[in-house]
Design a protein around this motif. Structure first.
Motif, PDB file in Angstrom:
ATOM      1  N   LEU A   1       0.841  -1.330  -0.079  1.00 34.55           N
ATOM      2  CA  LEU A   1      -0.157  -0.087   0.082  1.00 34.55           C
ATOM      3  C   LEU A   1       0.897   1.256  -0.025  1.00 34.55           C
ATOM      4  CD1 LEU A   1      -2.835  -1.020   2.497  1.00 34.55           C
ATOM      5  CD2 LEU A   1      -2.911  -1.201  -0.089  1.00 34.55           C
ATOM      6  N   LYS A   2       2.217   1.077   0.344  1.00 38.26           N
ATOM      7  CA  LYS A   2       2.843   2.346   0.350  1.00 38.26           C
ATOM      8  C   LYS A   2       3.197   3.060  -0.922  1.00 38.26           C
ATOM      9  CE  LYS A   2       7.476   3.751   2.296  1.00 38.26           C
ATOM     10  NZ  LYS A   2       8.665   3.141   3.190  1.00 38.26           N
ATOM     11  N   TYR A   3       2.896   2.224  -2.140  1.00 30.41           N
ATOM     12  CA  TYR A   3       3.048   2.757  -3.350  1.00 30.41           C
ATOM     13  C   TYR A   3       1.977   3.488  -3.815  1.00 30.41           C
ATOM     14  CZ  TYR A   3       6.340  -1.089  -2.863  1.00 30.41           C
ATOM     15  OH  TYR A   3       7.195  -1.815  -2.258  1.00 30.41           O
TER      16      TYR A   3
ATOM     17  N   THR B   1      -3.524   2.900  -7.438  1.00 31.19           N
ATOM     18  CA  THR B   1      -5.134   2.717  -7.631  1.00 31.19           C
ATOM     19  C   THR B   1      -5.161   1.310  -7.465  1.00 31.19           C
ATOM     20  OG1 THR B   1      -4.955   2.405 -10.200  1.00 31.19           O
ATOM     21  CG2 THR B   1      -5.357   4.686  -9.309  1.00 31.19           C
ATOM     22  N   GLY B   2      -6.453   0.858  -7.258  1.00 32.79           N
ATOM     23  CA  GLY B   2      -6.722  -0.628  -7.139  1.00 32.79           C
ATOM     24  C   GLY B   2      -6.460  -1.442  -8.432  1.00 32.79           C
ATOM     25  N   THR B   3      -6.454  -0.567  -9.481  1.00 26.10           N
ATOM     26  CA  THR B   3      -6.416  -1.432 -10.852  1.00 26.10           C
ATOM     27  C   THR B   3      -4.754  -1.444 -11.109  1.00 26.10           C
ATOM     28  OG1 THR B   3      -8.384  -0.595 -12.098  1.00 26.10           O
ATOM     29  CG2 THR B   3      -6.501  -1.170 -13.209  1.00 26.10           C
TER      30      THR B   3
ATOM     31  N   LEU C   1      -5.399  -6.536   1.753  1.00 24.56           N
ATOM     32  CA  LEU C   1      -4.271  -7.144   1.071  1.00 24.56           C
ATOM     33  C   LEU C   1      -4.386  -8.715   1.279  1.00 24.56           C
ATOM     34  CD1 LEU C   1      -1.507  -4.841   2.699  1.00 24.56           C
ATOM     35  CD2 LEU C   1      -2.384  -5.054   0.489  1.00 24.56           C
ATOM     36  N   VAL C   2      -5.041  -9.452   2.236  1.00 28.64           N
ATOM     37  CA  VAL C   2      -5.160 -10.616   2.362  1.00 28.64           C
ATOM     38  C   VAL C   2      -6.273 -11.163   1.092  1.00 28.64           C
ATOM     39  CG1 VAL C   2      -6.676 -12.215   3.745  1.00 28.64           C
ATOM     40  CG2 VAL C   2      -5.036 -10.734   4.943  1.00 28.64           C
ATOM     41  N   ARG C   3      -7.251 -10.312   0.857  1.00 27.34           N
ATOM     42  CA  ARG C   3      -8.043 -10.711  -0.285  1.00 27.34           C
ATOM     43  C   ARG C   3      -7.203 -10.810  -1.587  1.00 27.34           C
ATOM     44  NH1 ARG C   3     -11.997  -7.498   2.465  1.00 27.34           N
ATOM     45  NH2 ARG C   3     -11.484  -5.840   1.217  1.00 27.34           N
ATOM     46  N   LEU C   4      -6.217  -9.665  -1.726  1.00 22.18           N
ATOM     47  CA  LEU C   4      -5.540  -9.849  -2.914  1.00 22.18           C
ATOM     48  C   LEU C   4      -4.611 -10.878  -3.041  1.00 22.18           C
ATOM     49  CD1 LEU C   4      -4.429  -5.964  -3.067  1.00 22.18           C
ATOM     50  CD2 LEU C   4      -5.720  -6.993  -4.751  1.00 22.18           C
ATOM     51  N   ALA C   5      -3.934 -11.249  -1.793  1.00 28.86           N
ATOM     52  CA  ALA C   5      -2.741 -12.410  -1.769  1.00 28.86           C
ATOM     53  C   ALA C   5      -3.921 -13.617  -2.143  1.00 28.86           C
ATOM     54  CB  ALA C   5      -2.446 -12.490  -0.180  1.00 28.86           C
TER      55      ALA C   5
END
Length: 276
Positions: free
Chosen positions: A193-195, A198-200, A232-236
């Motif tokens: 998230l530090k970067y 956007t979600g996409t 982040l868990v969902r993305l992983a």
């Protein structure tokens, strides 16, 4: 158990020496620890020597946080469990040392164009045996009275988009990921998230990382909200990545996380720590 797979020592930009960090982690009852200094394994190697002489119940994992580029943005990738003597990693570390030296000279040249004479020598004095980085330039600027504190140095001269923000010397994401994987390590995205993508764009970045052979992602780095961690868990899970957690500890500070992350909340996930 308490785990911390993202920590820094004075070998890069941390305040504690490797020995001090090891002692702090042991006192905090951390059971699995990785030292992940920026672009160097010197901190890990010093900690490993200390650990041999001062054994505890804690297990130390080799680690590094490598700088790279993706889509014009500086990205950090953690290498966990790397073979520090592997020829591929050694060649990569030599390249990173040269890149940091060149970057430091470029930062100094830009600062000197603004009237800050002696910036390079001053920053090198601040760095000592550490990897030269922007925090050392900031410390020198404070010492010389050019700014009141490091935050002001970054806000005015060294932060993102400022004159001292030099990115062009880092290798590409795919190359750095391959260094880690080739040296028998696990490549993990640091603080996604530090970067501020956007979600996409974040999903595009993760897809590129996976395509390059990356296998893990931090779902907790330092202080985060519960919603951020869940995201982040969902993305992983969407990208079938192992999860990692860490404090991103550099020094004691009001808004910094202490050493050690409890693994229990992530017990239903594939934790990268399960490898050890």
């Amino acid at each position: 158990m308490l785990i911390d797979f993202h920590t820094h020592t004075s070998a890069s930009d941390g305040a504690l020496s490797p020995c001090e960090l090891m002692a702090r982690a042991a006192a905090s009852k951390v059971e699995l620890l990785a030292i992940t200094d920026h672009d160097t394994v010197a901190g890990y190697e010093a900690a490993a020597a200390y650990h041999t002489e001062n054994p505890s119940g804690m297990r130390l994992i080799s680690g590094i946080e490598l700088s790279c580029q993706w889509s014009g943005v500086t990205i950090h990738i953690l290498g966990l469990g790397v073979d520090c003597e592997h020829p591929v990693m050694r060649a990569g570390l030599e390249r990173m040392a040269a890149a940091r030296k060149e970057r430091g000279a470029k930062i100094a040249s830009r600062l000197e164009s603004r009237g800050f004479d002696g910036a390079l020598q001053g920053a090198l004095m601040q760095a000592g045996d550490s990897q030269l980085g922007r925090p050392h330039f900031a410390a020198w600027m404070v010492e010389q009275g050019h700014v009141r504190d490091p935050n002001q140095a970054f806000d005015r001269y060294l932060g993102q988009g400022k004159i001292g923000d030099v990115k062009a010397f880092w290798p590409e994401l795919a190359e750095v990921t391959q260094w880690i994987e080739s040296s028998n390590g696990v490549a993990v995205i640091a603080h996604p998230l530090k970067y501020r993508f956007t979600g996409t764009k974040l999903r595009r970045f993760i897809a590129a990382f996976v395509a390059a052979g990356g296998r893990g992602m931090e779902v907790l780095s330092g202080r985060q909200t519960t919603d951020q961690t869940k995201h982040l868990v969902r993305l992983a899970q969407d990208f079938d990545l192992e999860v990692s957690v860490g404090s991103d500890f550099h020094r004691d500070a009001t808004y910094s996380a202490p050493l050690g992350v409890e693994s229990a909340p992530f017990g239903d996930l594939r934790g990268v720590w399960q490898r050890w």
